[in-house]
Design an enzyme around this catalytic site. Structure first.
Site, PDB file in Angstrom:
ATOM      1  N   ASN A  30      23.295 -29.513  25.255  1.00 20.37           N
ATOM      2  CA  ASN A  30      22.988 -28.084  25.175  1.00 20.37           C
ATOM      3  C   ASN A  30      23.714 -27.521  23.955  1.00 20.37           C
ATOM      4  O   ASN A  30      24.888 -27.184  24.006  1.00 20.37           O
ATOM      5  CB  ASN A  30      23.450 -27.397  26.471  1.00 20.37           C
ATOM      6  CG  ASN A  30      23.105 -25.924  26.517  1.00 20.37           C
ATOM      7  OD1 ASN A  30      22.797 -25.315  25.502  1.00 20.37           O
ATOM      8  ND2 ASN A  30      23.172 -25.349  27.701  1.00 20.37           N
ATOM      9  N   HIS A 227      22.076 -12.025  31.535  1.00 23.99           N
ATOM     10  CA  HIS A 227      22.766 -13.185  30.962  1.00 23.99           C
ATOM     11  C   HIS A 227      23.655 -12.645  29.840  1.00 23.99           C
ATOM     12  O   HIS A 227      23.188 -12.384  28.729  1.00 23.99           O
ATOM     13  CB  HIS A 227      21.752 -14.198  30.413  1.00 23.99           C
ATOM     14  CG  HIS A 227      22.398 -15.345  29.700  1.00 23.99           C
ATOM     15  ND1 HIS A 227      22.510 -16.600  30.255  1.00 23.99           N
ATOM     16  CD2 HIS A 227      22.974 -15.431  28.472  1.00 23.99           C
ATOM     17  CE1 HIS A 227      23.129 -17.398  29.412  1.00 23.99           C
ATOM     18  NE2 HIS A 227      23.418 -16.706  28.317  1.00 23.99           N
ATOM     19  N   LEU A 228      24.929 -12.472  30.152  1.00 26.10           N
ATOM     20  CA  LEU A 228      25.850 -11.854  29.204  1.00 26.10           C
ATOM     21  C   LEU A 228      26.884 -12.876  28.758  1.00 26.10           C
ATOM     22  O   LEU A 228      27.654 -13.395  29.569  1.00 26.10           O
ATOM     23  CB  LEU A 228      26.552 -10.650  29.845  1.00 26.10           C
ATOM     24  CG  LEU A 228      25.638  -9.592  30.487  1.00 26.10           C
ATOM     25  CD1 LEU A 228      26.468  -8.457  31.058  1.00 26.10           C
ATOM     26  CD2 LEU A 228      24.616  -9.073  29.475  1.00 26.10           C
ATOM     27  N   GLY A 229      26.891 -13.162  27.474  1.00 26.63           N
ATOM     28  CA  GLY A 229      27.852 -14.088  26.899  1.00 26.63           C
ATOM     29  C   GLY A 229      27.927 -13.844  25.405  1.00 26.63           C
ATOM     30  O   GLY A 229      27.611 -12.747  24.929  1.00 26.63           O
ATOM     31  N   ALA A 230      28.338 -14.842  24.644  1.00 31.40           N
ATOM     32  CA  ALA A 230      28.349 -14.700  23.186  1.00 31.40           C
ATOM     33  C   ALA A 230      26.940 -14.387  22.687  1.00 31.40           C
ATOM     34  O   ALA A 230      26.749 -13.608  21.751  1.00 31.40           O
ATOM     35  CB  ALA A 230      28.880 -15.969  22.539  1.00 31.40           C
ATOM     36  N   GLY A 231      25.953 -15.009  23.323  1.00 29.64           N
ATOM     37  CA  GLY A 231      24.569 -14.587  23.193  1.00 29.64           C
ATOM     38  C   GLY A 231      24.219 -13.840  24.473  1.00 29.64           C
ATOM     39  O   GLY A 231      24.590 -14.282  25.556  1.00 29.64           O
ATOM     40  N   ARG A 260      26.124 -10.979  16.710  1.00 29.90           N
ATOM     41  CA  ARG A 260      24.767 -10.575  16.356  1.00 29.90           C
ATOM     42  C   ARG A 260      24.549  -9.101  16.685  1.00 29.90           C
ATOM     43  O   ARG A 260      25.037  -8.603  17.696  1.00 29.90           O
ATOM     44  CB  ARG A 260      23.745 -11.436  17.092  1.00 29.90           C
ATOM     45  CG  ARG A 260      23.602 -12.836  16.527  1.00 29.90           C
ATOM     46  CD  ARG A 260      22.665 -13.676  17.364  1.00 29.90           C
ATOM     47  NE  ARG A 260      23.395 -14.596  18.228  1.00 29.90           N
ATOM     48  CZ  ARG A 260      22.831 -15.342  19.170  1.00 29.90           C
ATOM     49  NH1 ARG A 260      21.526 -15.245  19.400  1.00 29.90           N
ATOM     50  NH2 ARG A 260      23.552 -16.157  19.896  1.00 29.90           N
ATOM     51  N   GLY A 348      29.001 -16.205  30.511  1.00 29.29           N
ATOM     52  CA  GLY A 348      30.459 -16.128  30.478  1.00 29.29           C
ATOM     53  C   GLY A 348      31.005 -14.749  30.754  1.00 29.29           C
ATOM     54  O   GLY A 348      31.964 -14.575  31.520  1.00 29.29           O
ATOM     55  N   HIS A 352      32.596 -13.447  34.502  1.00 31.55           N
ATOM     56  CA  HIS A 352      34.055 -13.410  34.479  1.00 31.55           C
ATOM     57  C   HIS A 352      34.667 -12.096  33.992  1.00 31.55           C
ATOM     58  O   HIS A 352      35.891 -12.020  33.867  1.00 31.55           O
ATOM     59  CB  HIS A 352      34.582 -14.543  33.591  1.00 31.55           C
ATOM     60  CG  HIS A 352      34.111 -15.900  34.012  1.00 31.55           C
ATOM     61  ND1 HIS A 352      34.441 -16.465  35.220  1.00 31.55           N
ATOM     62  CD2 HIS A 352      33.294 -16.794  33.389  1.00 31.55           C
ATOM     63  CE1 HIS A 352      33.884 -17.652  35.322  1.00 31.55           C
ATOM     64  NE2 HIS A 352      33.165 -17.869  34.236  1.00 31.55           N
TER      65      HIS A 352
END
Length: 422
Positions: A30, A227-231, A260, A348, A352
């Protein structure tokens, strides 16, 4: 569980036929823009996890590599300095050779970020499909080169392994027509130019886990998955179908992310090009690498750092901006779906960060019923909302690697069935 061995010498060619015939092992890969997550599964009557790991900060001197067995036993945890994704895959395979019989890995499944208009389901890779993926690089220039580098690195090291592609855009391929359109003229708004949506394997995993927990009836709910993360992205899902999603033509659109920009007025892009003299390369670097949380805070794109105590006013403002944009997209998705029954946080940040979940949900309580219990939220409990709340708010740990494994197992089963019927 794979039996631990230490730098066992590879089998000579003549010894290949004398090996036992073990259950096939599947390696999932991935690739993110600067990281690789991987896992090994044993395929039998069930898909049995063997180990998982990741390599982070690819291209930087302070990179890191780690892996654990399914029982959480640490295999390795060390610094790494992989210059690119190809070298990261080589590093992973070198490490696995110390702990697992690489020759057992006969299947490799890849998360491919963009499938374009044609690749709408998982499939076996071959030279024709790889050539098509090369052609699609302009649609995801930060991700597809890494995906292709990983495929090439695996082929060099495991030439007998069959490789498969699982596309992040596939989950959204049956969005309603109005959600897929871009607003450009009709003679342009077809074929390659359209809204695709991304993070499909994460959304698919979230729904799969929900069905396992509560049964198929739960999928009849009107669901927003965050969906919350770096992307970062959000999707409105009803009856296994994407109604709409925040990302569109590229993974650059929608919510602001670690580096981004997310959605930006195209007039601003034209202004920077025409009036300020920016080049397309300069704009690409600005929008992909210097915006989002990093650009807003001026210090970091890592939400965990920005929500820390005494992180400073600019950090607080960056998080407030991110949460505002999340609420704005959430409201639009609920309107597109005609209501909401369930909000699921994943990724992520989603899993968290109690502070960010609170800042997103609290202002929406009165109009949408997104009430969360402060104690449950602080403890990252799976169910965040009161038992009898009008909207179920919860956390789910998306497992993209398992989804890849399930897709590959299904494909392999189909091939085997065809052979049996032929």
């Amino acid at each position: 569980m794979i039996k631990t061995i230490r730098k066992k010498a590879p089998y000579a060619e003549g010894q290949q036929q004398t090996r036992p015939s073990p259950l096939p092992h599947l390696l999932t890969i991935n690739c993110g823009s600067s990281s690789v997550k991987f896992a090994v599964f044993r395929l039998g009557n069930n898909i049995e996890p063997v180990l998982r790991g990741k390599v982070t900060e690819i291209g930087k001197a302070q990179g890191h590599s780690s892996a654990r067995l399914a029982d959480s036993t640490s295999l390795w945890n060390a610094k790494s300095s992989c210059k690119n994704h190809g070298s990261a895959i080589e590093h992973i395979l070198n490490q696995l050779e110390n702990y697992a019989e690489l020759w057992k890995i006969s299947l490799v499944g890849h998360r491919i970020v963009h499938g374009g208009p044609d690749f709408v389901s998982p499939l076996a890779l071959d030279s024709v499909i790889e050539a098509e993926l090369e052609r699609l690089i302009p649609l995801a220039p930060l991700h597809l080169p890494a995906n292709l580098a990983a495929i090439a690195a695996v082929r060099t090291r495991l030439p007998r392994a069959k490789q498969f592609a699982c596309f992040d855009t596939a989950f959204h391929s049956n969005m309603p027509e109005n959600a897929a359109r871009t607003g450009l003229p009709l003679n342009m708004d077809d074929g390659v130019i359209r809204r695709y949506g991304f993070h499909g394997l994460s959304y698919e995993s979230t729904l799969y886990q929900l069905e396992r927990r509560e049964g198929a009836a739960a999928l009849k709910d009107r669901i927003v998955v965050a969906h919350l993360g770096a992307g970062a992205s959000m999707a409105a899902v009803h009856g296994r179908r994407t109604i709409d999603t925040s990302m569109g033509f590229s993974p650059l659109s929608g919510l602001p992310m670690a580096t981004r920009s997310g959605d930006i007025d195209p007039g601003l892009i034209l202004y920077l090009l025409k009036e300020e003299g920016w080049t397309s390369d300069e704009l690409a670097d600005l929008l992909n690498n210097r915006s989002g949380l990093l650009g807003q805070s001026g210090t970091s794109g890592d939400a965990q750092i920005l929500v820390a105590t005494n992180a400073g006013k600019s950090a607080e403002e960056a998080i407030a901006f991110f949460c505002y944009q999340a609420r704005r997209h959430f409201g639009a998705l609920v309107a597109a779906m005609g209501g909401i029954d369930r909000l699921i946080f994943t990724g992520g940040i989603g899993e968290h960060s109690p502070e960010i979940r609170y800042q997103i949900c609290k202002p929406l309580e009165q109009c949408f019923g997104t009430i969360i219990d402060p104690k449950k939220n602080k403890a990252n409990k799976p169910l965040l909302s009161p038992k009898h709340g009008s909207v179920t708010v919860e956390i789910s740990s998306a497992d993209e690697e398992l989804m890849i494994a399930r897709h590959v197992a299904e494909l392999v089963g189909a091939y085997q069935n065809r052979r049996e019927l032929s």
